[in-house]
Scaffold this active site. Structure first.
Site, mmCIF file in Angstrom:
data_model
loop_
_atom_site.group_PDB
_atom_site.id
_atom_site.type_symbol
_atom_site.label_atom_id
_atom_site.label_comp_id
_atom_site.label_asym_id
_atom_site.label_seq_id
_atom_site.Cartn_x
_atom_site.Cartn_y
_atom_site.Cartn_z
ATOM 1 N N ASP A 81 -56.260 -29.487 24.881
ATOM 2 C CA ASP A 81 -56.016 -28.720 23.617
ATOM 3 C C ASP A 81 -56.830 -27.150 23.727
ATOM 4 O O ASP A 81 -58.013 -27.238 24.054
ATOM 5 C CB ASP A 81 -56.636 -29.680 22.666
ATOM 6 C CG ASP A 81 -56.336 -29.016 21.271
ATOM 7 O OD1 ASP A 81 -55.096 -28.474 21.086
ATOM 8 O OD2 ASP A 81 -56.937 -29.452 20.299
ATOM 9 N N HIS A 202 -50.304 -27.574 14.423
ATOM 10 C CA HIS A 202 -51.711 -27.659 14.612
ATOM 11 C C HIS A 202 -52.458 -27.780 13.240
ATOM 12 O O HIS A 202 -51.804 -27.514 12.215
ATOM 13 C CB HIS A 202 -52.512 -26.433 15.340
ATOM 14 C CG HIS A 202 -52.240 -26.578 16.733
ATOM 15 N ND1 HIS A 202 -53.219 -26.584 17.760
ATOM 16 C CD2 HIS A 202 -51.208 -26.484 17.706
ATOM 17 C CE1 HIS A 202 -52.956 -26.776 18.889
ATOM 18 N NE2 HIS A 202 -51.534 -26.783 18.895
HETATM 19 P P1 13P Z 1 -57.343 -30.750 12.533
HETATM 20 O O1 13P Z 1 -58.734 -30.563 12.978
HETATM 21 O O2 13P Z 1 -56.957 -29.969 11.160
HETATM 22 O O3 13P Z 1 -56.795 -31.887 12.497
HETATM 23 O O4 13P Z 1 -56.448 -29.829 13.596
HETATM 24 C C1 13P Z 1 -56.372 -30.379 15.115
HETATM 25 C C2 13P Z 1 -55.741 -29.434 15.883
HETATM 26 O O5 13P Z 1 -54.718 -28.822 15.496
HETATM 27 C C3 13P Z 1 -56.244 -29.584 17.294
HETATM 28 O O6 13P Z 1 -55.410 -28.769 18.150
#
Ligand code: 13P
Length: 276
Positions: A81, A202
């Site tokens: 990520d 996201h």
């Molecule tokens: P949150 O922390 O708002 O759940 O977002 C997660 C995210 O977009 C990880 O890439």
């Protein structure tokens, strides 16, 4: 088994569903998320950030995920990520990631195209899927405006130039714990009518159930969740603090992560049908 995300996301888009992306950061969070995926029999993303790699070490965190994978029957994607550094992305691919995000959202359009193409050249020969971001999804506390939102014609141009597998778009969601989000559905609709690759959202924490269904019915195929899982983990941890055995509290933390993941998978699976 670890799989890449290509077919998974294309099928999700066709079927009006979303695939869950769940961030993990240690053994217990990985166990909670992967048990939920296995229990629900819904292939999903098990995601790791660069921060987690710095915290746990690439070898340690990937070994945890891969070892747990051996115990289950449902396939899942091991995904990086918000990868920002092509060198680290290369190491992740070598360590067995089946999908990577290159986050060039801080760059100008042309630089974002260049860095995305660079990562595609590393990943595609290994059959690793690639996600990029255009526009910028902010974080709680960041000063944001619609100027950061993804522009539909630029999104199309970006996908045509890079041939990326999926695209994260900025349409009003925010990373972190937020109570209200103002999502620009008209913009999302326009992007999804132009861009045929799966779209990613996201900042999934704080989305209402209604928003989840509406996002999916407007073309979103993947929703990213991180903060909600960390909150669930801490909630579980606080339930059973004892002096001498941390494993009791950690077992509750795992169970809370699992429950939250299961509920989200159910909503993502209902998808566009929930918006009818
Ligand atoms: P949150 O922390 O708002 O759940 O977002 C997660 C995210 O977009 C990880 O890439």
């Amino acid at each position: 088994m670890l799989i890449n995300s290509k077919e998974l996301l294309i099928n999700a888009r066709r079927e009006g569903k979303a695939i869950g992306h769940f961030n993990v950061f240690n053994y217990e969070s990985a166990k909670g998320v992967i048990s939920a995926i296995n229990g629900k029999k819904k292939p999903s993303f098990v995601a790791i950030t660069e921060t987690t790699i710095r915290y746990a070490g690439l070898g340690v965190i990937t070994s945890i995920v891969k070892e747990i994978a051996k115990e289950i029957e449902t396939d899942f994607v091991m995904h990086l990520d918000h990868g920002k550094n092509p060198e680290l992305i290369k190491e992740c691919i070598e360590a067995g990631f089946t999908s990577v995000m290159i986050d060039g959202s801080a760059f100008h359009f042309e630089e974002n195209v260049d860095i995305t193409k660079k990562v595609i050249a590393l990943a595609r020969p290994k059959e690793v899927s690639i996600e990029a971001e255009l526009g910028h999804v902010g974080r709680v506390g960041e000063i944001m405006s619609k100027g950061y939102f993804s522009k539909p014609s630029r999104a199309l141009e970006f996908v045509e130039l890079t041939e990326v597998d999926s695209l994260a778009v900025a349409v009003g969601t925010i990373h972190g714990l937020v109570t209200e989000m103002n999502i620009d559905y008209n913009r999302l609709k326009e992007i999804s009518s132009k861009v045929k690759v799966p779209l990613v959202i996201h900042g999934g924490t704080g989305l209402t159930t209604k928003d989840i269904y509406k996002l999916i019915s407007n073309g979103v195929s993947k929703i990213n969740i991180d903060t909600s899982l960390r909150i669930a983990f801490m909630r579980g941890l606080k339930q059973n603090i004892t002096e001498a055995d941390p494993r009791g509290a950690l077992t509750y933390a795992t169970a809370e992560v699992k429950t939250v993941t299961e509920k989200l998978i159910e909503k993502f699976e209902k998808g566009a049908k929930g918006d009818e």
